[in-house]
Design a protein around this motif. Structure first.
Motif, PDB file in Angstrom:
ATOM      1  N   LEU A  14       2.894  -0.318  -3.869  1.00 26.97           N
ATOM      2  CA  LEU A  14       3.100  -0.716  -2.297  1.00 26.97           C
ATOM      3  C   LEU A  14       5.111  -0.997  -2.157  1.00 26.97           C
ATOM      4  N   ARG A  15       5.551  -1.439  -3.680  1.00 26.68           N
ATOM      5  CA  ARG A  15       6.662  -1.474  -3.198  1.00 26.68           C
ATOM      6  C   ARG A  15       7.547  -0.114  -2.899  1.00 26.68           C
ATOM      7  N   ARG A  16       7.249   0.575  -4.220  1.00 26.74           N
ATOM      8  CA  ARG A  16       7.770   2.291  -4.081  1.00 26.74           C
ATOM      9  C   ARG A  16       7.326   3.353  -2.943  1.00 26.74           C
ATOM     10  N   TYR A  17       6.661   2.686  -2.261  1.00 28.55           N
ATOM     11  CA  TYR A  17       5.782   3.316  -1.041  1.00 28.55           C
ATOM     12  C   TYR A  17       6.871   3.237   0.486  1.00 28.55           C
ATOM     13  N   LEU A  18       7.136   2.123  -0.431  1.00 31.22           N
ATOM     14  CA  LEU A  18       8.314   1.407   1.380  1.00 31.22           C
ATOM     15  C   LEU A  18       9.740   1.710   1.053  1.00 31.22           C
ATOM     16  N   ALA A  19      10.251   2.378  -0.133  1.00 30.59           N
ATOM     17  CA  ALA A  19      11.057   2.521  -0.705  1.00 30.59           C
ATOM     18  C   ALA A  19      11.382   3.802   0.092  1.00 30.59           C
ATOM     19  N   ARG A  20       9.903   4.525   0.051  1.00 25.12           N
ATOM     20  CA  ARG A  20      10.100   6.199   0.392  1.00 25.12           C
ATOM     21  C   ARG A  20      10.926   6.472   1.605  1.00 25.12           C
ATOM     22  N   ARG A  21      11.623   7.910   1.530  1.00 24.45           N
ATOM     23  CA  ARG A  21      11.942   7.851   3.420  1.00 24.45           C
ATOM     24  C   ARG A  21      11.156   7.842   4.300  1.00 24.45           C
ATOM     25  N   ASP A  22       9.922   9.124   4.021  1.00 24.21           N
ATOM     26  CA  ASP A  22       8.925   9.270   4.667  1.00 24.21           C
ATOM     27  C   ASP A  22       7.401   7.880   5.125  1.00 24.21           C
ATOM     28  N   ALA A  23       8.016   6.648   4.225  1.00 24.36           N
ATOM     29  CA  ALA A  23       7.070   5.932   4.656  1.00 24.36           C
ATOM     30  C   ALA A  23       6.868   5.307   5.590  1.00 24.36           C
ATOM     31  N   ARG A  24       5.536   5.232   6.665  1.00 21.27           N
ATOM     32  CA  ARG A  24       5.205   4.798   8.226  1.00 21.27           C
ATOM     33  C   ARG A  24       4.468   3.441   7.543  1.00 21.27           C
ATOM     34  N   VAL A  25       5.384   2.354   8.608  1.00 21.94           N
ATOM     35  CA  VAL A  25       4.239   0.993   8.047  1.00 21.94           C
ATOM     36  C   VAL A  25       3.302   1.532   9.005  1.00 21.94           C
ATOM     37  N   ALA A  26       3.414   1.759  10.501  1.00 26.34           N
ATOM     38  CA  ALA A  26       2.115   1.505  11.140  1.00 26.34           C
ATOM     39  C   ALA A  26       0.886   2.559  10.703  1.00 26.34           C
ATOM     40  N   ASP A  27       1.336   3.597   9.632  1.00 26.73           N
ATOM     41  CA  ASP A  27      -0.067   3.722   9.146  1.00 26.73           C
ATOM     42  C   ASP A  27      -0.188   3.265   8.307  1.00 26.73           C
ATOM     43  N   LEU A  28       0.580   2.514   7.445  1.00 24.17           N
ATOM     44  CA  LEU A  28      -0.243   2.104   6.775  1.00 24.17           C
ATOM     45  C   LEU A  28      -0.813   0.903   6.540  1.00 24.17           C
ATOM     46  N   PHE A  29      -0.465   0.010   7.544  1.00 26.47           N
ATOM     47  CA  PHE A  29      -1.476  -1.020   8.580  1.00 26.47           C
ATOM     48  C   PHE A  29      -2.682  -0.196   9.567  1.00 26.47           C
ATOM     49  N   ALA A  30      -2.894   0.986   9.996  1.00 26.58           N
ATOM     50  CA  ALA A  30      -3.978   1.387   9.988  1.00 26.58           C
ATOM     51  C   ALA A  30      -5.027   1.859   9.171  1.00 26.58           C
ATOM     52  N   TYR A  31      -4.653   2.484   7.903  1.00 27.20           N
ATOM     53  CA  TYR A  31      -5.314   2.298   6.437  1.00 27.20           C
ATOM     54  C   TYR A  31      -6.470   1.574   6.885  1.00 27.20           C
ATOM     55  N   ALA A  32      -4.991   0.192   5.687  1.00 30.80           N
ATOM     56  CA  ALA A  32      -5.532  -1.609   5.968  1.00 30.80           C
ATOM     57  C   ALA A  32      -6.973  -1.979   6.891  1.00 30.80           C
ATOM     58  N   LYS A  33      -6.298  -2.075   8.222  1.00 29.91           N
ATOM     59  CA  LYS A  33      -7.352  -1.591   8.894  1.00 29.91           C
ATOM     60  C   LYS A  33      -8.950  -1.407   8.907  1.00 29.91           C
ATOM     61  N   ALA A  34      -8.799  -0.304   8.575  1.00 31.70           N
ATOM     62  CA  ALA A  34      -9.739   0.887   8.436  1.00 31.70           C
ATOM     63  C   ALA A  34     -10.699   0.574   7.527  1.00 31.70           C
ATOM     64  N   LEU A  35      -9.824   0.349   6.060  1.00 35.72           N
ATOM     65  CA  LEU A  35     -10.450   0.032   4.787  1.00 35.72           C
ATOM     66  C   LEU A  35     -10.390  -1.621   4.221  1.00 35.72           C
ATOM     67  N   ASP A  36     -10.660  -1.879   5.195  1.00 40.18           N
ATOM     68  CA  ASP A  36     -10.812  -3.735   5.608  1.00 40.18           C
ATOM     69  C   ASP A  36     -10.221  -5.017   4.554  1.00 40.18           C
ATOM     70  N   VAL A  37      -8.618  -4.426   4.385  1.00 39.77           N
ATOM     71  CA  VAL A  37      -7.218  -5.112   4.029  1.00 39.77           C
ATOM     72  C   VAL A  37      -6.329  -4.890   4.738  1.00 39.77           C
TER      73      VAL A  37
END
Length: 154
Positions: A117-140
Motif C-alpha cells: 500500500l505504501r509503495r502504491y501510494l508513492a507511485r506517480r500513477d497512484a489514484r486514491v479514489a480508485d483504491l477506495f473504490a476497489y476497497a469498497k467493492a471488495l468490502d475492506v
C-alpha cells in the motif's frame, strides 16, 4: 509448454507458462505485487485467481496457488502486462493488487500488505479514489482507509 527456439526471452516465464495453460486465470496477490514493484517478496508459487464456479487449473509446473474469488468482482481492476514481446498476461492493476493484499493480510501478512500500500501510494500513477473504490467493492474499505490515513500522516 513449448515456444519457438528463436522466440525472444520472456521477462516472466512462469507467468507466461501459467497463462497459456489457464487463459481465464488472472495473476494476483504477491505475484502481481512483484510485477508491479509493490513488494520485495519472491512468491514461492504463481498466485492466480479464478472466478468461483469454474474449475481451478491443475498444473504441475511451475508451482501455482489458486484463489477462488467472487465472480461479481472478478473483473474489477483487470489489466494486462507484456511478459514477452507480443505476449500479454491478465493481471490485476497495482491498485487492485494493493487492496487484495489488504484483504488477504491475515493469510499473507500485515506487513506485506502495508508495504504494498505504501509503495502504491508513492507511485506517480497512484489514484486514491480508485483504491477506495476497489476497497469498497471488495468490502475492506475500513482497513484500507485506516492504513491510508496512517501512511499519509507519516
Amino acid at each position: 509448454m513449448f515456444r519457438r527456439a528463436d522466440a525472444p526471452a520472456a521477462a516472466y516465464p512462469d507467468l507466461l507458462a501459467v497463462s497459456l495453460r489457464a487463459p481465464r486465470a488472472v495473476v494476483c496477490l504477491l505475484s502481481a505485487a512483484a510485477v508491479h514493484d509493490l513488494t520485495d517478496e519472491i512468491p514461492m508459487a504463481v498466485q492466480i485467481a479464478v472466478p468461483r464456479g469454474t474449475w481451478p487449473p491443475k498444473l504441475d509446473h511451475p508451482p501455482v496457488e489458486v484463489f477462488v474469488w467472487d465472480p461479481a468482482t472478478f473483473e474489477l481492476g483487470l489489466d494486462s502486462v507484456e511478459v514477452a514481446p507480443g505476449e500479454r498476461v491478465r493481471i490485476y492493476s497495482p491498485g487492485r493488487t494493493a487492496v487484495d493484499l489488504m484483504r488477504m493480510r491475515n493469510k499473507l501478512g500485515e506487513s506485506v500488505a502495508h508495504i504494498a500500500l505504501r509503495r502504491y501510494l508513492a507511485r506517480r500513477d497512484a489514484r486514491v479514489a480508485d483504491l477506495f473504490a476497489y476497497a469498497k467493492a471488495l468490502d475492506v474499505l475500513g482497513p484500507v482507509r485506516a492504513a491510508v490515513d496512517v501512511l499519509a500522516a507519516s
